[in-house]
Design a protein around this motif. Structure first.
Motif, PDB file in Angstrom:
ATOM      1  N   GLU A 127      28.927  36.784  31.610  1.00  0.00           N
ATOM      2  CA  GLU A 127      28.825  36.897  33.078  1.00  0.00           C
ATOM      3  C   GLU A 127      29.999  36.193  33.746  1.00  0.00           C
ATOM      4  O   GLU A 127      30.633  36.721  34.649  1.00  0.00           O
ATOM      5  CB  GLU A 127      27.507  36.287  33.574  1.00  0.00           C
ATOM      6  N   LYS A 128      30.242  34.963  33.268  1.00  0.00           N
ATOM      7  CA  LYS A 128      31.374  34.198  33.820  1.00  0.00           C
ATOM      8  C   LYS A 128      32.676  34.924  33.507  1.00  0.00           C
ATOM      9  O   LYS A 128      33.607  34.930  34.314  1.00  0.00           O
ATOM     10  CB  LYS A 128      31.423  32.800  33.211  1.00  0.00           C
ATOM     11  N   ALA A 129      32.728  35.500  32.309  1.00  0.00           N
ATOM     12  CA  ALA A 129      33.966  36.185  31.901  1.00  0.00           C
ATOM     13  C   ALA A 129      34.225  37.394  32.792  1.00  0.00           C
ATOM     14  O   ALA A 129      35.372  37.663  33.159  1.00  0.00           O
ATOM     15  CB  ALA A 129      33.876  36.602  30.438  1.00  0.00           C
ATOM     16  N   LEU A 130      33.169  38.107  33.161  1.00  0.00           N
ATOM     17  CA  LEU A 130      33.338  39.269  34.022  1.00  0.00           C
ATOM     18  C   LEU A 130      33.829  38.828  35.403  1.00  0.00           C
ATOM     19  O   LEU A 130      34.731  39.461  35.980  1.00  0.00           O
ATOM     20  CB  LEU A 130      32.020  40.045  34.133  1.00  0.00           C
ATOM     21  N   ALA A 131      33.237  37.756  35.930  1.00  0.00           N
ATOM     22  CA  ALA A 131      33.689  37.237  37.229  1.00  0.00           C
ATOM     23  C   ALA A 131      35.156  36.828  37.130  1.00  0.00           C
ATOM     24  O   ALA A 131      35.955  37.081  38.046  1.00  0.00           O
ATOM     25  CB  ALA A 131      32.826  36.053  37.649  1.00  0.00           C
ATOM     26  N   TYR A 132      35.520  36.217  35.997  1.00  0.00           N
ATOM     27  CA  TYR A 132      36.907  35.796  35.780  1.00  0.00           C
ATOM     28  C   TYR A 132      37.838  37.021  35.739  1.00  0.00           C
ATOM     29  O   TYR A 132      38.927  37.008  36.319  1.00  0.00           O
ATOM     30  CB  TYR A 132      37.005  35.009  34.470  1.00  0.00           C
ATOM     31  N   LEU A 133      37.392  38.066  35.054  1.00  0.00           N
ATOM     32  CA  LEU A 133      38.205  39.290  34.954  1.00  0.00           C
ATOM     33  C   LEU A 133      38.455  39.888  36.330  1.00  0.00           C
ATOM     34  O   LEU A 133      39.580  40.273  36.664  1.00  0.00           O
ATOM     35  CB  LEU A 133      37.489  40.328  34.086  1.00  0.00           C
ATOM     36  N   LEU A 195      36.206  45.604  47.094  1.00  0.00           N
ATOM     37  CA  LEU A 195      35.220  44.856  46.294  1.00  0.00           C
ATOM     38  C   LEU A 195      33.800  45.088  46.823  1.00  0.00           C
ATOM     39  O   LEU A 195      32.845  45.151  46.059  1.00  0.00           O
ATOM     40  CB  LEU A 195      35.554  43.363  46.297  1.00  0.00           C
ATOM     41  N   ARG A 196      33.672  45.226  48.136  1.00  0.00           N
ATOM     42  CA  ARG A 196      32.340  45.428  48.731  1.00  0.00           C
ATOM     43  C   ARG A 196      31.856  46.860  48.525  1.00  0.00           C
ATOM     44  O   ARG A 196      30.743  47.093  48.071  1.00  0.00           O
ATOM     45  CB  ARG A 196      32.396  45.104  50.229  1.00  0.00           C
ATOM     46  N   TYR A 197      32.680  47.812  48.872  1.00  0.00           N
ATOM     47  CA  TYR A 197      32.210  49.200  48.922  1.00  0.00           C
ATOM     48  C   TYR A 197      32.549  50.029  47.684  1.00  0.00           C
ATOM     49  O   TYR A 197      31.967  51.079  47.480  1.00  0.00           O
ATOM     50  CB  TYR A 197      32.727  49.887  50.193  1.00  0.00           C
ATOM     51  N   TYR A 198      33.468  49.555  46.857  1.00  0.00           N
ATOM     52  CA  TYR A 198      33.660  50.249  45.576  1.00  0.00           C
ATOM     53  C   TYR A 198      32.980  49.483  44.446  1.00  0.00           C
ATOM     54  O   TYR A 198      32.153  50.034  43.734  1.00  0.00           O
ATOM     55  CB  TYR A 198      35.141  50.473  45.236  1.00  0.00           C
ATOM     56  N   ALA A 199      33.292  48.197  44.337  1.00  0.00           N
ATOM     57  CA  ALA A 199      32.713  47.428  43.221  1.00  0.00           C
ATOM     58  C   ALA A 199      31.269  47.022  43.518  1.00  0.00           C
ATOM     59  O   ALA A 199      30.570  46.546  42.614  1.00  0.00           O
ATOM     60  CB  ALA A 199      33.572  46.197  42.942  1.00  0.00           C
ATOM     61  N   ASP A 200      30.807  47.200  44.762  1.00  0.00           N
ATOM     62  CA  ASP A 200      29.433  46.852  45.152  1.00  0.00           C
ATOM     63  C   ASP A 200      29.089  45.397  44.849  1.00  0.00           C
ATOM     64  O   ASP A 200      27.986  45.092  44.386  1.00  0.00           O
ATOM     65  CB  ASP A 200      28.419  47.793  44.474  1.00  0.00           C
ATOM     66  N   LEU A 201      30.022  44.514  45.086  1.00  0.00           N
ATOM     67  CA  LEU A 201      29.759  43.089  44.837  1.00  0.00           C
ATOM     68  C   LEU A 201      29.096  42.455  46.058  1.00  0.00           C
ATOM     69  O   LEU A 201      29.245  42.927  47.184  1.00  0.00           O
ATOM     70  CB  LEU A 201      31.074  42.355  44.552  1.00  0.00           C
ATOM     71  N   SER A 202      28.378  41.367  45.806  1.00  0.00           N
ATOM     72  CA  SER A 202      27.773  40.607  46.903  1.00  0.00           C
ATOM     73  C   SER A 202      28.864  39.782  47.593  1.00  0.00           C
ATOM     74  O   SER A 202      29.969  39.618  47.042  1.00  0.00           O
ATOM     75  CB  SER A 202      26.692  39.679  46.352  1.00  0.00           C
ATOM     76  N   GLU A 203      28.525  39.235  48.747  1.00  0.00           N
ATOM     77  CA  GLU A 203      29.502  38.392  49.453  1.00  0.00           C
ATOM     78  C   GLU A 203      29.942  37.213  48.590  1.00  0.00           C
ATOM     79  O   GLU A 203      31.125  36.849  48.555  1.00  0.00           O
ATOM     80  CB  GLU A 203      28.903  37.861  50.750  1.00  0.00           C
ATOM     81  N   ALA A 204      28.961  36.648  47.889  1.00  0.00           N
ATOM     82  CA  ALA A 204      29.275  35.485  47.044  1.00  0.00           C
ATOM     83  C   ALA A 204      30.234  35.882  45.912  1.00  0.00           C
ATOM     84  O   ALA A 204      31.191  35.158  45.598  1.00  0.00           O
ATOM     85  CB  ALA A 204      27.994  34.905  46.461  1.00  0.00           C
ATOM     86  N   GLU A 205      29.977  37.040  45.316  1.00  0.00           N
ATOM     87  CA  GLU A 205      30.846  37.500  44.213  1.00  0.00           C
ATOM     88  C   GLU A 205      32.252  37.835  44.726  1.00  0.00           C
ATOM     89  O   GLU A 205      33.243  37.558  44.048  1.00  0.00           O
ATOM     90  CB  GLU A 205      30.224  38.735  43.540  1.00  0.00           C
ATOM     91  N   ILE A 206      32.293  38.413  45.916  1.00  0.00           N
ATOM     92  CA  ILE A 206      33.615  38.739  46.491  1.00  0.00           C
ATOM     93  C   ILE A 206      34.375  37.441  46.790  1.00  0.00           C
ATOM     94  O   ILE A 206      35.582  37.336  46.539  1.00  0.00           O
ATOM     95  CB  ILE A 206      33.460  39.589  47.776  1.00  0.00           C
ATOM     96  N   ALA A 207      33.633  36.466  47.320  1.00  0.00           N
ATOM     97  CA  ALA A 207      34.257  35.179  47.626  1.00  0.00           C
ATOM     98  C   ALA A 207      34.876  34.575  46.366  1.00  0.00           C
ATOM     99  O   ALA A 207      36.012  34.066  46.383  1.00  0.00           O
ATOM    100  CB  ALA A 207      33.228  34.234  48.235  1.00  0.00           C
ATOM    101  N   THR A 208      34.137  34.660  45.248  1.00  0.00           N
ATOM    102  CA  THR A 208      34.655  34.142  43.973  1.00  0.00           C
ATOM    103  C   THR A 208      35.880  34.936  43.534  1.00  0.00           C
ATOM    104  O   THR A 208      36.903  34.358  43.137  1.00  0.00           O
ATOM    105  CB  THR A 208      33.565  34.227  42.882  1.00  0.00           C
ATOM    106  N   ALA A 209      35.771  36.263  43.601  1.00  0.00           N
ATOM    107  CA  ALA A 209      36.877  37.106  43.128  1.00  0.00           C
ATOM    108  C   ALA A 209      38.151  36.886  43.951  1.00  0.00           C
ATOM    109  O   ALA A 209      39.254  36.918  43.419  1.00  0.00           O
ATOM    110  CB  ALA A 209      36.467  38.577  43.170  1.00  0.00           C
ATOM    111  N   MET A 210      37.964  36.655  45.270  1.00  0.00           N
ATOM    112  CA  MET A 210      39.143  36.509  46.126  1.00  0.00           C
ATOM    113  C   MET A 210      39.567  35.061  46.309  1.00  0.00           C
ATOM    114  O   MET A 210      40.638  34.784  46.859  1.00  0.00           O
ATOM    115  CB  MET A 210      38.870  37.126  47.508  1.00  0.00           C
ATOM    116  N   GLY A 211      38.717  34.142  45.860  1.00  0.00           N
ATOM    117  CA  GLY A 211      39.045  32.720  46.002  1.00  0.00           C
ATOM    118  C   GLY A 211      39.003  32.258  47.454  1.00  0.00           C
ATOM    119  O   GLY A 211      39.821  31.429  47.871  1.00  0.00           O
ATOM    120  N   ILE A 212      38.047  32.820  48.224  1.00  0.00           N
ATOM    121  CA  ILE A 212      37.905  32.422  49.631  1.00  0.00           C
ATOM    122  C   ILE A 212      36.426  32.146  49.924  1.00  0.00           C
ATOM    123  O   ILE A 212      35.567  32.375  49.065  1.00  0.00           O
ATOM    124  CB  ILE A 212      38.435  33.522  50.587  1.00  0.00           C
ATOM    125  N   SER A 213      36.107  31.679  51.138  1.00  0.00           N
ATOM    126  CA  SER A 213      34.712  31.374  51.486  1.00  0.00           C
ATOM    127  C   SER A 213      33.957  32.662  51.834  1.00  0.00           C
ATOM    128  O   SER A 213      34.579  33.701  52.110  1.00  0.00           O
ATOM    129  CB  SER A 213      34.673  30.431  52.687  1.00  0.00           C
TER     130      SER A 213
END
Lengths: 235, 76
Positions: A127-133, A195-213
């Motif tokens: 799971e962590k690895a996917l978020a890292y990817l 990330l929101r509308y194609y990858a269907d990530l949550s706000e929290a996951e997008i925040a992690t992926a983009m390195g922002i709040s």
């Protein structure tokens, strides 16, 4: 070429060499196809990993460092194989929406997998690895676009990284009014929307992926959607 | 017809939808566009360059790393 074995590689050199070897492989594909069976090869490799996973589990936690390193290598290899099978295509598509061409998107994702393998001892969890990817794909895509902007300014002509017409995927991409409009958005807004509308990530996951709040994610998404709607209305 | 590729919200003459509809429209358009993208190296073959990069990071020169990655897939 890298001398001395363990020197830090030059990333541009790596990318150029990777592209070169990819081209050689493409050219030699028919010949390779005669000598190799990739499906059988993968089965053998998975079997080898299963066999050695068993050995790794029997090692005491305080086994001397070589064993520890080997254990981590086995796990990292397995993680790459599993995540590749599950996520490679989706990650390439995500990257292609960000960088707008498939070969570069593949480079970006391969690079991300290599980095994930290197950081596996820290991640140790798929799971962590996917978020890292995802994070690595977003960051590397951003670097590609930044590099393109610099090169464009210097050459004052069409982006050199853009693929030739033979890469039909780009043509198909450009046919989409939404994707074309997305191209003109600021990087962060484009990333948040993809990330929101194609990858269907949550706000929290997008925040992690983009390195922002999360607040910044909301703001970039809202602004991006407004700009996108305006651009489409003007068509 | 794929979202964003033909008449509909966001195309000339119709104007984009509002609110949730627009979000759904964007989602459909992105998925339709992305679904057209096929990696060049798909399937197990795509692991070769990744494996080669991993080997190269450990100090193995690129030509050998690439050859090893191919060989690692195994002969028939």
């Amino acid at each position: 070429m890298r001398a001395g074995g363990r020197e830090k590689p030059d990333s541009h050199e790596d990318v150029r060499l990777s592209q070169l070897y990819q081209q050689i492989t493409d050219l030699q594909a028919p010949r390779f196809g005669v000598g190799y069976d990739v499906e059988k090869g993968m089965e053998r490799y998975r079997a080898w990993l299963d066999e050695h996973d068993g050995e790794a589990e029997t090692l005491p936690p305080d086994a001397f460092w070589v064993s520890g390193t080997a254990r981590a290598e086995w796990s990292a290899d397995r993680a790459v194989v599993e995540l590749y099978a599950e996520q490679y295509r989706a990650l390439v598509r995500l990257a292609a929406l960000l960088v707008r061409d498939t070969p570069t998107a593949e480079e970006v994702v391969q690079d991300a997998f290599e980095a994930m393998h290197g950081g596996w001892q820290r991640l140790r969890d798929t799971e962590k690895a996917l978020a890292y990817l995802r994070q690595a794909v977003v960051n590397r895509s951003r670097s590609v676009l930044r590099h393109r902007t610099v090169v464009d300014k210097n050459l004052q002509k069409a982006p050199p990284d853009m693929p030739s017409a033979e890469h039909g995927a780009l043509v198909l991409l450009e046919r989409s009014a939404v994707v074309a409009a997305l191209r003109d958005l600021p990087d962060r807004q484009r990333e948040a929307i993809v990330l929101r509308y194609y990858a269907d990530l949550s706000e929290a996951e997008i925040a992690t992926a983009m390195g922002i709040s999360r607040g910044a994610v909301k703001s970039h998404t809202a602004r991006g959607m407004t700009a996108l709607r305006t651009a489409l209305e003007e068509l | 017809m794929t979202a964003g590729a033909g008449p509909g919200p966001g195309r000339p003459g119709s104007g984009p939808a509002r609110g949730r509809d627009f979000a759904d429209f964007v989602r459909l358009a992105l998925h339709a566009a992305a679904d057209q993208i096929e990696p060049r190296a798909d399937g197990p073959e795509g692991l070769v360059p990744i494996r080669a990069r991993i080997l190269a990071r450990s100090g193995i020169p690129w030509p050998q790393a690439f050859a090893m990655s191919r060989y690692w897939l195994g002969p028939k």
